[in-house]
Design an enzyme around this catalytic site. Sequence first.
Site, PDB file in Angstrom:
ATOM      1  N   HIS A   1       5.119   0.506   6.037  1.00 49.14           N
ATOM      2  CA  HIS A   1       4.653  -0.334   4.935  1.00 49.14           C
ATOM      3  C   HIS A   1       5.297  -1.719   4.990  1.00 49.14           C
ATOM      4  CE1 HIS A   1       3.521  -0.855   0.542  1.00 49.14           C
ATOM      5  NE2 HIS A   1       4.531  -1.697   0.625  1.00 49.14           N
ATOM      6  N   GLU A   2       6.618  -1.763   5.146  1.00 50.46           N
ATOM      7  CA  GLU A   2       7.332  -3.043   5.118  1.00 50.46           C
ATOM      8  C   GLU A   2       6.999  -3.903   6.338  1.00 50.46           C
ATOM      9  OE1 GLU A   2       8.595  -4.016   2.534  1.00 50.46           O
ATOM     10  OE2 GLU A   2       9.011  -2.193   1.421  1.00 50.46           O
TER      11      GLU A   2
ATOM     12  N   HIS B   1       3.943  -5.772   5.720  1.00 47.20           N
ATOM     13  CA  HIS B   1       4.178  -7.029   4.999  1.00 47.20           C
ATOM     14  C   HIS B   1       4.695  -8.108   5.944  1.00 47.20           C
ATOM     15  CE1 HIS B   1       3.328  -5.510   1.074  1.00 47.20           C
ATOM     16  NE2 HIS B   1       4.352  -4.680   1.026  1.00 47.20           N
TER      17      HIS B   1
ATOM     18  N   TRP C   1      -3.838  -3.175  -3.553  1.00 41.87           N
ATOM     19  CA  TRP C   1      -4.419  -3.527  -4.853  1.00 41.87           C
ATOM     20  C   TRP C   1      -4.252  -5.017  -5.177  1.00 41.87           C
ATOM     21  CZ3 TRP C   1       0.183  -1.228  -4.049  1.00 41.87           C
ATOM     22  CH2 TRP C   1       1.308  -1.756  -4.678  1.00 41.87           C
TER      23      TRP C   1
ATOM     24  N   ASP D   1      -6.570  -8.186  -1.715  1.00 43.89           N
ATOM     25  CA  ASP D   1      -5.552  -8.130  -0.664  1.00 43.89           C
ATOM     26  C   ASP D   1      -5.937  -8.966   0.552  1.00 43.89           C
ATOM     27  OD1 ASP D   1      -7.567  -6.584   0.408  1.00 43.89           O
ATOM     28  OD2 ASP D   1      -6.290  -4.878   0.935  1.00 43.89           O
TER      29      ASP D   1
ATOM     30  N   VAL E   1      -8.374  -8.659   2.547  1.00 45.09           N
ATOM     31  CA  VAL E   1      -8.955  -7.856   3.624  1.00 45.09           C
ATOM     32  C   VAL E   1     -10.321  -7.377   3.147  1.00 45.09           C
ATOM     33  CG1 VAL E   1      -8.710  -5.773   5.025  1.00 45.09           C
ATOM     34  CG2 VAL E   1      -6.696  -7.141   4.469  1.00 45.09           C
TER      35      VAL E   1
ATOM     36  N   THR F   1     -11.167  -3.050   2.731  1.00 44.98           N
ATOM     37  CA  THR F   1     -10.413  -2.143   1.866  1.00 44.98           C
ATOM     38  C   THR F   1     -11.024  -2.204   0.467  1.00 44.98           C
ATOM     39  OG1 THR F   1      -8.795  -3.887   1.418  1.00 44.98           O
ATOM     40  CG2 THR F   1      -8.258  -2.311   3.153  1.00 44.98           C
TER      41      THR F   1
END
Length: 329
Positions: free
Chosen positions: A238-239, A242, A250, A258, A260, A263
Amino acid sequence: MKKLVGLICYCALFTVGCTKSSIDETTDVTNGLAANEAPITARHCASQDVLEAQLKADPTLASRMQAIEEASLRFQQNPEQFRLLANGIIEIPVVVNVLYRTAAENISLAQIQSQIDVLNADYSGTNPDAANVPTIFQGVKAGDVGIRFVLDQVIRKATNKTSWTTNDAMKKTSGGGLNPTSPTTKLNMWCCNLSGGILGYAQFPGGSSATDGVVMDNNAFGVTTTGAPYNKGRTATHEVGHWLNLRHIWGDAQCGNDLVSDTPLHTGANYGCPAAGVRSTCSGTPVMMTMNYMDYTDDLCMYMFSAGQKARMKATFATGGGRTGFAQP
């Protein structure tokens, strides 16, 4: 599905910290165990607090991040004009900086390697649970993102601090931590005891090289026998997302964007292991991609990136993307 709009409003989302609560100061061992050592109960994010501090400290950050967003759009609209690596695979050397006070915090080389292995599986799409991607999302799953991680160096340093926070002290020798090693060509990770139940946080492309990288709590680093439900290495997945310019799915707002296109809109963050087919309350009530690495679900229940997220991550290595130094032949 969302459209890639809202560049200017997203220039405020450049640094992310995943946390249950936000603490301002590190705690010294002479004070005893910190009262804020909360158990990890759910993923949360302190991105806005960290962001505001960085924007105040660096008035040029917003314009740099806007330029990266514009470069990302150019790449996604016409990726063939940008040269990456001939074989399409980008190799990221990883430096792990371990800051420890106790033997348990001085994590083993095996645990560190397990985190590299998880990253390679998740970013190549070879993670076994990728087979669980629901039919509705089979057509947009990323598969192999084309990024590999190689353990380059482990640097260890004993400390008398019981915990660290999101003030980046662990990234500075002057703050009792360790300065990053070659941050323009190597991904630096700091493994330490983060306070307040914080799991980790990352710096987006465009931030200062002096603080670039990913910070992880020692209990959420690699595949561990403790720390469930965050013991399968997915916090780093996850990190690092980023660090490669992905936003929370969300969009850090109710039904947010986001950036994108493939999604679905999410009402907000999802926690735990949601039931299959859960829908958002956003326009069109789409089925939420709760198994996406950029949601807040448990490690066991996140196992995919989308094709749009793949394109956005690859864009960081193209001209103007902020991580060009990592894509040199």
